[in-house]
Motif scaffolding. Structure first.
Motif, PDB file in Angstrom:
ATOM      1  N   ASP A 190       0.803  -1.278  -0.020  1.00  0.00           N
ATOM      2  CA  ASP A 190      -0.018  -0.036   0.058  1.00  0.00           C
ATOM      3  C   ASP A 190       0.934   1.225   0.022  1.00  0.00           C
ATOM      4  O   ASP A 190       0.638   2.316  -0.713  1.00  0.00           O
ATOM      5  CB  ASP A 190      -0.859  -0.300   1.177  1.00  0.00           C
ATOM      6  CG  ASP A 190      -2.036   0.873   1.081  1.00  0.00           C
ATOM      7  OD1 ASP A 190      -2.522   1.491  -0.112  1.00  0.00           O
ATOM      8  OD2 ASP A 190      -2.576   1.345   2.166  1.00  0.00           O
ATOM      9  N   HIS A 276      -7.314  -4.305   0.674  1.00  0.00           N
ATOM     10  CA  HIS A 276      -7.005  -3.009  -0.158  1.00  0.00           C
ATOM     11  C   HIS A 276      -5.747  -3.423  -0.811  1.00  0.00           C
ATOM     12  O   HIS A 276      -5.729  -2.901  -2.140  1.00  0.00           O
ATOM     13  CB  HIS A 276      -7.058  -1.898   0.829  1.00  0.00           C
ATOM     14  CG  HIS A 276      -6.520  -0.532   0.322  1.00  0.00           C
ATOM     15  ND1 HIS A 276      -7.200  -0.216  -0.801  1.00  0.00           N
ATOM     16  CD2 HIS A 276      -5.411   0.045   0.480  1.00  0.00           C
ATOM     17  CE1 HIS A 276      -6.580   1.027  -1.062  1.00  0.00           C
ATOM     18  NE2 HIS A 276      -5.365   1.095  -0.237  1.00  0.00           N
ATOM     19  N   LEU A 280      -4.489  -3.160  -5.215  1.00  0.00           N
ATOM     20  CA  LEU A 280      -3.863  -2.523  -6.139  1.00  0.00           C
ATOM     21  C   LEU A 280      -2.802  -3.273  -6.796  1.00  0.00           C
ATOM     22  O   LEU A 280      -2.279  -2.768  -7.942  1.00  0.00           O
ATOM     23  CB  LEU A 280      -3.218  -1.328  -5.078  1.00  0.00           C
ATOM     24  CG  LEU A 280      -3.827  -0.772  -4.166  1.00  0.00           C
ATOM     25  CD1 LEU A 280      -3.255   0.045  -3.087  1.00  0.00           C
ATOM     26  CD2 LEU A 280      -4.975   0.322  -4.702  1.00  0.00           C
TER      27      LEU A 280
HETATM   28 ZN    ZN Z   1      -4.199   2.654  -0.381  1.00  0.00          ZN
END
Ligand code: ZN
Ligand code: NZQ
Length: 378
Positions: A190, A276, A280
């Motif tokens: 992240d 999350h 990505l």
């Molecule tokens: Zn993020």
């Protein structure tokens, strides 16, 4: 160069800092202590917080889920209003913090606070928030971004507000000892993508932004290369520091940004519940490939200054994938159970939310999203 930057969140970083809460919140405040599924009860964080609050008045609200929903947080709004709470203490990762940012604003709003998420209205006021961070990834602890979901419609949306900055963030990396490898890997990825979204656009003359972003990238590569040390204090402290710096929006101040990987990833999470960071990692490599002409100078700069790769942008993208794979995060959508409606679901949601021309040049259109997802599904 032109930008405005204001970040009012005080940081207390280091082992044993949780006790500082006692000095950070005035004793005349009535506090709502908010946390998630109970990890804080297993690792001693809860006990440290309770001890620090022994001379304060507080109630508790637990059960904030990963990818927090308005359905859950509206239950907390009711408590805040009925109990006349005037300070929110978030203890957890990005989900608890974002849930609390929504809670702090929704509690002082008369209408349906989804209005903040769908852009109907802007936040005008919010209760003060304090944070005890337990997971390094989002940077939410010192930023003004809120990401929340609506279960009823499988929507995941976000908004920015200067009223969302926490008053303080306590960052003691030793509390991350109980995180799973999966969460540590997710956090690293992240932070890497946050840095990318503020860097991988087109060249500018902003030396500070570029230089600091490259420092963060190199630090993340070092952590991935020393993954076997992930249970040491140093490694965890560095991840906590880097992830924080990667998304306090300082490296993005005054330079072009491209949040399309996040916008597409959020839809994958909304429909398919991918973590999350994992959402990505299955988008970014293919997005960079599809947008390689627009982004060629910055991909080359990243290659040269971070990976030591010259004149081979495809190899730079592969090197990024390798970083993610090293920490256990897959880079193909086909690694997950995804149905063949994925393209339709994602493009429909992006259209509904008004994201049909994303990226620094406004040319990441839905046909490109289709290509990106198709490549990732192969
Ligand atoms: Zn993020
Ligand atoms: O619920 P609890 O019991 O706290 O367990 C959590 C959760 O299951 C657990 N955990 C947290 N700290 C722990 C721990 N387990 C053991 N030991 C600890 N010390 O980890 C799990 C994941 O937590 P979560 O808060 O969901 O992770 P993260 O910090 O990655 O937050 C993800 C959310 O933040 C949003 C994401 O979309 C997602 O909803 N984001 C927020 C951003 C922002 N506000 O700036 C930017 C990001 O791009 C992102 O979109």
């Amino acid at each position: 160069m032109e930008f405005s930057y204001h970040n009012p969140t005080a940081i207390e970083f280091g082992q044993g800092k949780i006790k500082e809460i006692a000095n950070k919140i005035s004793k005349d405040k009535k506090i709502l202590l908010v946390y998630g599924g109970g990890s804080i009860k297993k690792n001693g964080v809860y006990n440290q917080v309770i001890k620090a609050l022994e001379n304060h008045t507080f109630l508790e609200f637990s059960g904030v889920e990963v990818n927090p929903t308005v359905e859950t947080m509206n239950k907390a709004v009711k408590i805040v209003k009925e109990e006349k709470i005037d300070f929110i203490l978030a203890v957890g990762g990005g989900s608890v913090i974002d849930g609390c940012k929504y809670l702090a604003a929704a509690s002082l709003y008369d209408g349906d606070a989804w209005d903040f998420l769908d852009g109907t209205t802007e936040v005008q006021k919010a209760l003060p928030i304090g944070v005890v961070l337990t997971l390094a990834a989002t940077g939410s602890e010192t930023n003004h971004l809120t990401v929340v979901s609506k279960k009823e419609t499988d929507e995941k949306r976000m908004y920015f507000s200067n009223y969302s900055y926490p008053q303080f963030a306590i960052m003691d990396a030793s509390v991350m000892a109980t995180l799973s490898d999966r969460q540590l890997g997710n956090g690293l990825v992240d932070a890497f993508v946050h840095t990318s979204e503020q860097y991988l656009t087109y060249p500018t003359s902003a030396l500070v932004n570029d230089g600091y972003a490259e420092t963060l990238f190199r630090a993340l590569v070092t952590l991935a290369d020393t993954w076997e040390n992930r249970r040491t204090d140093n490694w965890l402290e560095n991840l906590m520091h880097i992830a924080n710096q990667a998304l306090n929006f300082q490296i993005g101040a005054g330079v072009p940004q491209d949040w399309s990987t996040h916008l597409i990833g959020h839809e994958l999470t909304a429909y398919y519940k991918l973590d999350h960071a994992r959402s990505l990692a299955v988008v970014q490599p293919f997005l960079l490939d599809v947008m390689s002409e627009d982004k060629k100078e910055k991909i080359a700069q990243l290659g040269k200054n971070v990976f030591g790769i010259e004149n081979d942008n495809a190899a730079v993208i592969k090197a990024m994938e390798k970083v993610y794979n090293k920490v256990g995060v897959p880079t193909k959508l086909s690694d997950y159970k995804i149905d063949d409606k994925v393209i339709l679901n994602v493009t429909k949601a992006l259209t509904k939310n008004g994201y049909t021309a994303m990226g620094e040049n406004g040319n990441i259109t839905l046909d490109k999203v289709e290509t990106i997802l198709t490549m990732s599904m192969k």
